[in-house]
Design an enzyme around this catalytic site. Structure first.
Site, mmCIF file in Angstrom:
data_model
loop_
_atom_site.group_PDB
_atom_site.id
_atom_site.type_symbol
_atom_site.label_atom_id
_atom_site.label_comp_id
_atom_site.label_asym_id
_atom_site.label_seq_id
_atom_site.Cartn_x
_atom_site.Cartn_y
_atom_site.Cartn_z
ATOM 1 N N PHE A 1 5.122 7.041 -0.132
ATOM 2 C CA PHE A 1 4.235 5.874 -0.165
ATOM 3 C C PHE A 1 4.027 5.365 1.259
ATOM 4 C CE2 PHE A 1 3.794 1.308 -1.956
ATOM 5 C CZ PHE A 1 2.464 1.490 -2.294
ATOM 6 N N ALA A 2 2.784 5.319 1.688
ATOM 7 C CA ALA A 2 2.458 4.935 3.055
ATOM 8 C C ALA A 2 2.593 3.423 3.241
ATOM 9 C CB ALA A 2 1.034 5.366 3.393
ATOM 10 N N THR A 3 3.063 3.039 4.417
ATOM 11 C CA THR A 3 3.193 1.619 4.750
ATOM 12 C C THR A 3 1.867 0.893 4.553
ATOM 13 O OG1 THR A 3 4.938 2.120 6.339
ATOM 14 C CG2 THR A 3 3.845 -0.016 6.559
ATOM 15 N N PHE B 1 -0.553 1.525 2.520
ATOM 16 C CA PHE B 1 -0.824 1.317 1.097
ATOM 17 C C PHE B 1 0.122 0.278 0.506
ATOM 18 C CE2 PHE B 1 -2.750 5.713 1.277
ATOM 19 C CZ PHE B 1 -4.055 5.289 1.087
ATOM 20 N N MET B 2 1.365 0.217 0.992
ATOM 21 C CA MET B 2 2.285 -0.824 0.531
ATOM 22 C C MET B 2 1.739 -2.201 0.894
ATOM 23 S SD MET B 2 6.249 -1.691 1.554
ATOM 24 C CE MET B 2 5.716 -2.440 3.103
ATOM 25 N N GLY C 1 -1.367 -2.949 1.422
ATOM 26 C CA GLY C 1 -2.514 -3.179 0.550
ATOM 27 C C GLY C 1 -2.108 -3.635 -0.839
ATOM 28 N N LEU C 2 -1.016 -3.082 -1.357
ATOM 29 C CA LEU C 2 -0.516 -3.487 -2.675
ATOM 30 C C LEU C 2 -0.009 -4.930 -2.630
ATOM 31 C CD1 LEU C 2 -0.047 -2.494 -5.565
ATOM 32 C CD2 LEU C 2 2.199 -1.664 -4.823
ATOM 33 N N MET C 3 0.616 -5.305 -1.535
ATOM 34 C CA MET C 3 1.058 -6.695 -1.373
ATOM 35 C C MET C 3 -0.158 -7.628 -1.338
ATOM 36 S SD MET C 3 4.113 -6.152 1.390
ATOM 37 C CE MET C 3 5.775 -5.761 0.873
ATOM 38 N N GLU C 4 -1.210 -7.214 -0.597
ATOM 39 C CA GLU C 4 -2.433 -8.022 -0.546
ATOM 40 C C GLU C 4 -3.047 -8.152 -1.935
ATOM 41 O OE1 GLU C 4 -5.059 -8.214 2.970
ATOM 42 O OE2 GLU C 4 -4.372 -6.141 3.270
ATOM 43 N N GLY D 1 -7.413 -11.328 4.028
ATOM 44 C CA GLY D 1 -6.127 -11.296 4.696
ATOM 45 C C GLY D 1 -6.300 -11.596 6.172
ATOM 46 N N HIS E 1 9.028 -2.254 6.174
ATOM 47 C CA HIS E 1 8.988 -1.157 5.201
ATOM 48 C C HIS E 1 10.256 -0.355 5.456
ATOM 49 C CE1 HIS E 1 6.523 2.317 3.188
ATOM 50 N NE2 HIS E 1 7.600 1.970 2.496
#
Length: 149
Positions: free
Chosen positions: A40-42, A44-45, A47-50, A69, A76
């Site tokens: 899992f790319a930082t 994308f992580m 983006g998931l938080m956003e 944002g 990470h």
């Protein structure tokens, strides 16, 4: 923005990581990223938080409003392979005018994989688009150049 947006509001969102959200898929034209492990790319992580914060905000927006944002400060700290489900927890910790600050944390069912702070600015989309119009006009008639692989 409605007056219901207050510190203390929380939201949780879960997402199963597909292979397309791993590091080699960030910039497929990058040989350096292509050589990295499928985890899992930082980006994308983040983006998931956003996404989780946007979901938290949604019921508190007026018609025609949204958020962008404006600040991210997250760690990470653990790799997540595709197939695991990442759960992000977001808590609104501050509202100052049109700016909302969130504490975010992500867990993959085994480890906490990331945590930190994220700020979003509430905007009227029509005003946002008017501000963006001059930049759009600069590139409207120009062909997009591809970055060499």
């Amino acid at each position: 923005m409605k007056d219901t947006l207050t510190p203390g509001l929380k939201h949780r969102f879960s997402y199963t990581v597909p292979a397309t959200k791993t590091v080699p898929h960030l910039y497929e034209e990058s040989p350096e990223l292509q050589a990295m492990p499928e985890v899992f790319a930082t980006a994308f992580m983040v983006g998931l938080m956003e996404w989780t914060c946007v979901q938290l905000l949604a019921p508190h927006m007026d018609e025609g409003e949204g958020s962008v944002g404006v600040h991210v400060d997250v760690s990470h700290v653990s790799a997540t392979p595709p197939g695991l489900t990442v759960t992000v927890e977001a808590e609104c910790i501050e509202v100052k005018g049109p700016r909302a600050k969130f504490r975010v944390a992500a867990h993959d069912g085994v480890d906490e994989i990331g945590a930190g702070i994220h700020d979003r600015f509430i905007v009227a989309w029509n005003r946002f688009e008017r501000g963006l119009a001059p930049k759009r006009a600069m590139v409207a008639d120009q062909p997009l150049e591809e970055t060499p692989a």
